[in-house]
Design an enzyme around this catalytic site. Structure first.
Site, PDB file in Angstrom:
ATOM      1  N   SER A 174       0.838  -1.195   0.000  1.00  0.00           N
ATOM      2  CA  SER A 174       0.000   0.000   0.000  1.00  0.00           C
ATOM      3  C   SER A 174       0.875   1.247   0.000  1.00  0.00           C
ATOM      4  O   SER A 174       2.005   1.223   0.514  1.00  0.00           O
ATOM      5  CB  SER A 174      -0.855  -0.019   1.278  1.00  0.00           C
ATOM      6  OG  SER A 174      -1.431   1.242   1.505  1.00  0.00           O
TER       7      SER A 174
ATOM      8  N   TYR B  70      -1.501  -1.198  10.947  1.00  0.00           N
ATOM      9  CA  TYR B  70      -1.807  -1.711   9.603  1.00  0.00           C
ATOM     10  C   TYR B  70      -0.625  -1.452   8.663  1.00  0.00           C
ATOM     11  O   TYR B  70      -0.140  -2.356   7.977  1.00  0.00           O
ATOM     12  CB  TYR B  70      -3.087  -1.060   9.053  1.00  0.00           C
ATOM     13  CG  TYR B  70      -3.262  -1.259   7.563  1.00  0.00           C
ATOM     14  CD1 TYR B  70      -3.584  -2.511   7.040  1.00  0.00           C
ATOM     15  CD2 TYR B  70      -3.078  -0.206   6.663  1.00  0.00           C
ATOM     16  CE1 TYR B  70      -3.721  -2.700   5.675  1.00  0.00           C
ATOM     17  CE2 TYR B  70      -3.212  -0.383   5.299  1.00  0.00           C
ATOM     18  CZ  TYR B  70      -3.539  -1.632   4.799  1.00  0.00           C
ATOM     19  OH  TYR B  70      -3.658  -1.811   3.436  1.00  0.00           O
TER      20      TYR B  70
ATOM     21  N   LYS C 297       2.304  -4.041   6.586  1.00  0.00           N
ATOM     22  CA  LYS C 297       2.718  -4.007   5.175  1.00  0.00           C
ATOM     23  C   LYS C 297       4.236  -3.854   5.079  1.00  0.00           C
ATOM     24  O   LYS C 297       4.887  -4.530   4.277  1.00  0.00           O
ATOM     25  CB  LYS C 297       2.021  -2.859   4.435  1.00  0.00           C
ATOM     26  CG  LYS C 297       0.522  -3.030   4.302  1.00  0.00           C
ATOM     27  CD  LYS C 297       0.151  -4.212   3.434  1.00  0.00           C
ATOM     28  CE  LYS C 297      -1.343  -4.400   3.308  1.00  0.00           C
ATOM     29  NZ  LYS C 297      -1.713  -5.718   2.766  1.00  0.00           N
TER      30      LYS C 297
HETATM   31  P1  NAD Z   1     -10.958  -6.888   1.242  1.00  0.00           P
HETATM   32  O1  NAD Z   1     -11.129  -6.900   2.708  1.00  0.00           O
HETATM   33  O2  NAD Z   1     -12.136  -6.621   0.383  1.00  0.00           O
HETATM   34  O3  NAD Z   1     -10.276  -8.255   0.756  1.00  0.00           O
HETATM   35  C1  NAD Z   1      -9.392  -8.983   1.561  1.00  0.00           C
HETATM   36  C2  NAD Z   1      -9.901 -10.418   1.576  1.00  0.00           C
HETATM   37  O4  NAD Z   1      -9.028 -11.216   2.373  1.00  0.00           O
HETATM   38  C3  NAD Z   1     -11.295 -10.549   2.195  1.00  0.00           C
HETATM   39  O5  NAD Z   1     -12.113 -11.275   1.304  1.00  0.00           O
HETATM   40  C4  NAD Z   1     -11.063 -11.307   3.507  1.00  0.00           C
HETATM   41  O6  NAD Z   1     -12.163 -12.133   3.835  1.00  0.00           O
HETATM   42  C5  NAD Z   1      -9.802 -12.087   3.189  1.00  0.00           C
HETATM   43  N1  NAD Z   1      -8.959 -12.425   4.342  1.00  0.00           N
HETATM   44  C6  NAD Z   1      -8.514 -11.609   5.324  1.00  0.00           C
HETATM   45  N2  NAD Z   1      -7.746 -12.282   6.186  1.00  0.00           N
HETATM   46  C7  NAD Z   1      -7.680 -13.562   5.735  1.00  0.00           C
HETATM   47  C8  NAD Z   1      -7.038 -14.738   6.208  1.00  0.00           C
HETATM   48  N3  NAD Z   1      -6.316 -14.738   7.328  1.00  0.00           N
HETATM   49  N4  NAD Z   1      -7.186 -15.880   5.501  1.00  0.00           N
HETATM   50  C9  NAD Z   1      -7.941 -15.906   4.360  1.00  0.00           C
HETATM   51  N5  NAD Z   1      -8.584 -14.823   3.885  1.00  0.00           N
HETATM   52  C10 NAD Z   1      -8.451 -13.664   4.568  1.00  0.00           C
HETATM   53  O7  NAD Z   1      -9.793  -5.824   0.916  1.00  0.00           O
HETATM   54  P2  NAD Z   1      -9.275  -5.282  -0.476  1.00  0.00           P
HETATM   55  O8  NAD Z   1      -9.605  -3.852  -0.543  1.00  0.00           O
HETATM   56  O9  NAD Z   1      -9.684  -6.173  -1.575  1.00  0.00           O
HETATM   57  O10 NAD Z   1      -7.706  -5.378  -0.211  1.00  0.00           O
HETATM   58  C11 NAD Z   1      -6.933  -6.479  -0.644  1.00  0.00           C
HETATM   59  C12 NAD Z   1      -5.493  -6.266  -0.193  1.00  0.00           C
HETATM   60  O11 NAD Z   1      -5.019  -5.034  -0.708  1.00  0.00           O
HETATM   61  C13 NAD Z   1      -5.317  -6.191   1.320  1.00  0.00           C
HETATM   62  O12 NAD Z   1      -4.105  -6.844   1.663  1.00  0.00           O
HETATM   63  C14 NAD Z   1      -5.208  -4.695   1.585  1.00  0.00           C
HETATM   64  O13 NAD Z   1      -4.453  -4.419   2.737  1.00  0.00           O
HETATM   65  C15 NAD Z   1      -4.489  -4.228   0.341  1.00  0.00           C
HETATM   66  N6  NAD Z   1      -4.746  -2.808   0.051  1.00  0.00           N
HETATM   67  C16 NAD Z   1      -6.035  -2.364  -0.117  1.00  0.00           C
HETATM   68  C17 NAD Z   1      -6.264  -1.010  -0.383  1.00  0.00           C
HETATM   69  C18 NAD Z   1      -7.665  -0.469  -0.556  1.00  0.00           C
HETATM   70  O14 NAD Z   1      -7.850   0.736  -0.505  1.00  0.00           O
HETATM   71  N7  NAD Z   1      -8.687  -1.297  -0.760  1.00  0.00           N
HETATM   72  C19 NAD Z   1      -5.184  -0.127  -0.474  1.00  0.00           C
HETATM   73  C20 NAD Z   1      -3.897  -0.619  -0.322  1.00  0.00           C
HETATM   74  C21 NAD Z   1      -3.687  -1.969  -0.066  1.00  0.00           C
HETATM   75  C1  UD1 Z   2      -6.804   5.035   3.979  1.00  0.00           C
HETATM   76  C2  UD1 Z   2      -5.797   4.623   5.021  1.00  0.00           C
HETATM   77  C3  UD1 Z   2      -4.641   3.904   4.331  1.00  0.00           C
HETATM   78  C4  UD1 Z   2      -5.174   2.692   3.560  1.00  0.00           C
HETATM   79  C5  UD1 Z   2      -6.240   3.163   2.584  1.00  0.00           C
HETATM   80  C6  UD1 Z   2      -6.902   1.997   1.896  1.00  0.00           C
HETATM   81  C7  UD1 Z   2      -5.959   6.205   6.891  1.00  0.00           C
HETATM   82  C8  UD1 Z   2      -5.287   7.310   7.623  1.00  0.00           C
HETATM   83  N1  UD1 Z   2      -5.341   5.795   5.751  1.00  0.00           N
HETATM   84  O1  UD1 Z   2      -6.156   5.876   3.018  1.00  0.00           O
HETATM   85  O2  UD1 Z   2      -3.690   3.463   5.282  1.00  0.00           O
HETATM   86  O3  UD1 Z   2      -4.121   2.061   2.843  1.00  0.00           O
HETATM   87  O4  UD1 Z   2      -7.265   3.893   3.282  1.00  0.00           O
HETATM   88  O5  UD1 Z   2      -7.667   1.238   2.773  1.00  0.00           O
HETATM   89  O6  UD1 Z   2      -6.984   5.698   7.306  1.00  0.00           O
HETATM   90  N2  UD1 Z   2     -12.212  11.355   3.774  1.00  0.00           N
HETATM   91  C9  UD1 Z   2     -13.229  12.191   4.173  1.00  0.00           C
HETATM   92  N3  UD1 Z   2     -14.359  11.644   4.706  1.00  0.00           N
HETATM   93  C10 UD1 Z   2     -14.525  10.296   4.864  1.00  0.00           C
HETATM   94  C11 UD1 Z   2     -13.471   9.434   4.441  1.00  0.00           C
HETATM   95  C12 UD1 Z   2     -12.329  10.008   3.915  1.00  0.00           C
HETATM   96  O7  UD1 Z   2     -13.116  13.408   4.053  1.00  0.00           O
HETATM   97  O8  UD1 Z   2     -15.574   9.864   5.357  1.00  0.00           O
HETATM   98  C13 UD1 Z   2     -10.999  11.938   3.153  1.00  0.00           C
HETATM   99  C14 UD1 Z   2      -9.705  11.632   3.878  1.00  0.00           C
HETATM  100  O9  UD1 Z   2      -9.405  12.600   4.846  1.00  0.00           O
HETATM  101  C15 UD1 Z   2      -8.698  11.638   2.712  1.00  0.00           C
HETATM  102  C16 UD1 Z   2      -9.526  11.155   1.509  1.00  0.00           C
HETATM  103  O10 UD1 Z   2     -10.879  11.371   1.877  1.00  0.00           O
HETATM  104  O11 UD1 Z   2      -8.268  12.951   2.444  1.00  0.00           O
HETATM  105  C17 UD1 Z   2      -9.334   9.679   1.198  1.00  0.00           C
HETATM  106  O12 UD1 Z   2      -9.562   8.919   2.387  1.00  0.00           O
HETATM  107  P1  UD1 Z   2      -9.612   7.320   2.360  1.00  0.00           P
HETATM  108  O13 UD1 Z   2     -10.515   6.872   1.280  1.00  0.00           O
HETATM  109  O14 UD1 Z   2      -9.911   6.864   3.754  1.00  0.00           O
HETATM  110  O15 UD1 Z   2      -8.138   6.897   1.935  1.00  0.00           O
HETATM  111  P2  UD1 Z   2      -6.717   7.263   2.612  1.00  0.00           P
HETATM  112  O16 UD1 Z   2      -6.859   8.109   3.791  1.00  0.00           O
HETATM  113  O17 UD1 Z   2      -5.842   7.767   1.519  1.00  0.00           O
END
Ligand code: NAD
Ligand code: UD1
Length: 338
Positions: A125, A149, A153
């Site tokens: 991330s 979190y 990572k």
């Molecule tokens: P998500 O929660 O929708 O998907 C993660 C999946 O992993 C879920 O289906 C959950 O049930 C499964 N899971 C969790 N722990 C597990 C375990 N111990 N064994 C088996 N399954 C397990 O999240 P996502 O948004 O699809 O994210 C996927 C990956 O990308 C995660 O590692 C997350 O940290 C990373 N990531 C997501 C974002 C984002 O904004 N969505 C940003 C940066 C990184």
């Molecule tokens: C957040 C996490 C980051 C994680 C990512 C994906 C924090 C501090 N960071 O990123 O670690 O990898 O999600 O899961 O939580 N915002 C609002 N109102 C809301 C929600 C968000 O104003 O209800 C604003 C936030 O202040 C930010 C932007 O929207 O400026 C994006 O927020 P968000 O979608 O939560 O993503 P990140 O903060 O970038």
């Protein structure tokens, strides 16, 4: 036909990546404990693609289950999404996060090593850049974490680098995602958080769908063009396609490399809100509130390395991200639970 083992494949990014993998001719085996997803998502993938997926409902920490899977299937590479991702929850339950994300990945890597499966694409991330003072950020920026979190990572990234140092036959792609939003343009799969969303886009779409009353905009006095936080939003299908490029890369190279998956463009909270309203025709009531702890003013990617080495480029603009997010939410106001 190459078989890809996808951990966390029932989740938001995993479902979108699985669709692209199936359409590209891969066979997909998913392991997901459904702690943050629903089995119905897998049925939707199968309907959408006309192909079948092998699903194991279970945990990456379950060594016996991994043993069974790795001895049954001939796996070309692993795409590792499984993990917990809620920043606030990681602060209140750090041990749960270290156990699930770090210890879980350790079990997975150990079993991969045992079976000689040495190709992995890992979901990192942009959070590993901590609080950057300037943007765009490239992959050589100093790494740090501001919450458990983010530390999970960072620790996993370090573990992967150590693994390659010890055994240079590994092929490892670390993908640092910026802010994935949007949904498949069929409107049949999308983001479906179990609780009140922490992230901006699912919050906006749930306000639009009438599930939440109004959006809180966290702060309007950041040093950005309109005072609200700036992020690099990326369409989840472009992100998914980045995994296909990374799989090709780990199929042809050994080493450990990190890649940014972002567009290189920053949009503020109000920019995204306005574009969403324009594309959806919905009005989103909002109020400005205090800043959220740990938020940075602005962060966006330098995606040049991904373009140059993976040959990956984004295809969707912010308007498409908003349209597709709304198509998913309006078709499925209650998410998969319907
Ligand atoms: P998500 O929660 O929708 O998907 C993660 C999946 O992993 C879920 O289906 C959950 O049930 C499964 N899971 C969790 N722990 C597990 C375990 N111990 N064994 C088996 N399954 C397990 O999240 P996502 O948004 O699809 O994210 C996927 C990956 O990308 C995660 O590692 C997350 O940290 C990373 N990531 C997501 C974002 C984002 O904004 N969505 C940003 C940066 C990184
Ligand atoms: C957040 C996490 C980051 C994680 C990512 C994906 C924090 C501090 N960071 O990123 O670690 O990898 O999600 O899961 O939580 N915002 C609002 N109102 C809301 C929600 C968000 O104003 O209800 C604003 C936030 O202040 C930010 C932007 O929207 O400026 C994006 O927020 P968000 O979608 O939560 O993503 P990140 O903060 O970038």
């Amino acid at each position: 036909m190459k078989t890809i083992f996808v951990t966390g494949g029932a989740g938001y990014i995993g479902t979108h990546t699985t669709v692209q993998l199936l359409e590209a001719g891969y066979e997909v085996i998913i392991l997901d404990n459904l702690s943050n997803s629903r089995q119905e998502a897998i049925q939707r993938i199968e309907i959408l693609t006309g192909k079948t997926v092998t699903l194991y409902v279970g945990d990456i920490r379950d060594q016996e289950l991994l043993d069974e899977i790795f001895s049954t299937h001939s796996i070309h590479a692993v795409v590792h999404f499984a993990g917990l991702k809620a920043v606030g929850e990681s602060v209140s339950q750090p041990l749960h996060y270290y156990d699930n994300n770090v210890a879980g990945t350790l079990v997975l890597l150990r079993m991969m090593d045992q079976y000689g499966i040495k190709r992995i694409v890992f979901s990192s991330s942009a959070t590993v850049y901590g609080i950057p003072t300037t943007s765009p950020v490239d992959e050589s920026f100093p790494l740090s974490a501001t919450n458990p979190y983010g530390r999970t990572k960072l620790m996993i990234e370090e573990m992967l680098r150590d693994l390659y140092t010890a055994d240079p036959s590994w092929s490892i792609a670390i993908l640092r995602y910026f802010n994935p939003i949007g949904a498949h343009d069929s409107g049949t799969i999308g983001e479906d958080p179990f609780d009140v969303p922490n992230n901006l886009m699912p919050y906006i779409t749930q306000v639009a769908a009438g599930r939440l009353k109004e959006l809180q905009v966290f702060g309007d006095d950041y040093p950005t063009h309109d005072g609200t936080g700036v992020r690099d939003y990326i369409h989840v299908v472009d992100l998914a396609l980045g995994h296909l490029k990374a799989l090709e890369y780990v199929g042809n190279h050994v080493g450990v490399e990190a890649f940014n998956l972002g567009t290189g463009k920053g949009y503020s909270v109000l920019d995204l809100l306005q574009t969403f309203q324009q594309e959806s025709g919905q009005t989103i009531p909002y109020q400005i509130t205090g800043k959220r702890d740990g938020d940075v003013a602005a962060i966006f990617a330098d995606p040049q390395k991904s373009k140059a080495i993976l040959g990956w480029e984004v295809r969707h603009d912010i308007e498409a991200m908003c349209r597709d997010a709304w198509r998913w939410q309006s078709n499925n106001p209650k998410g998969y639970s319907e």
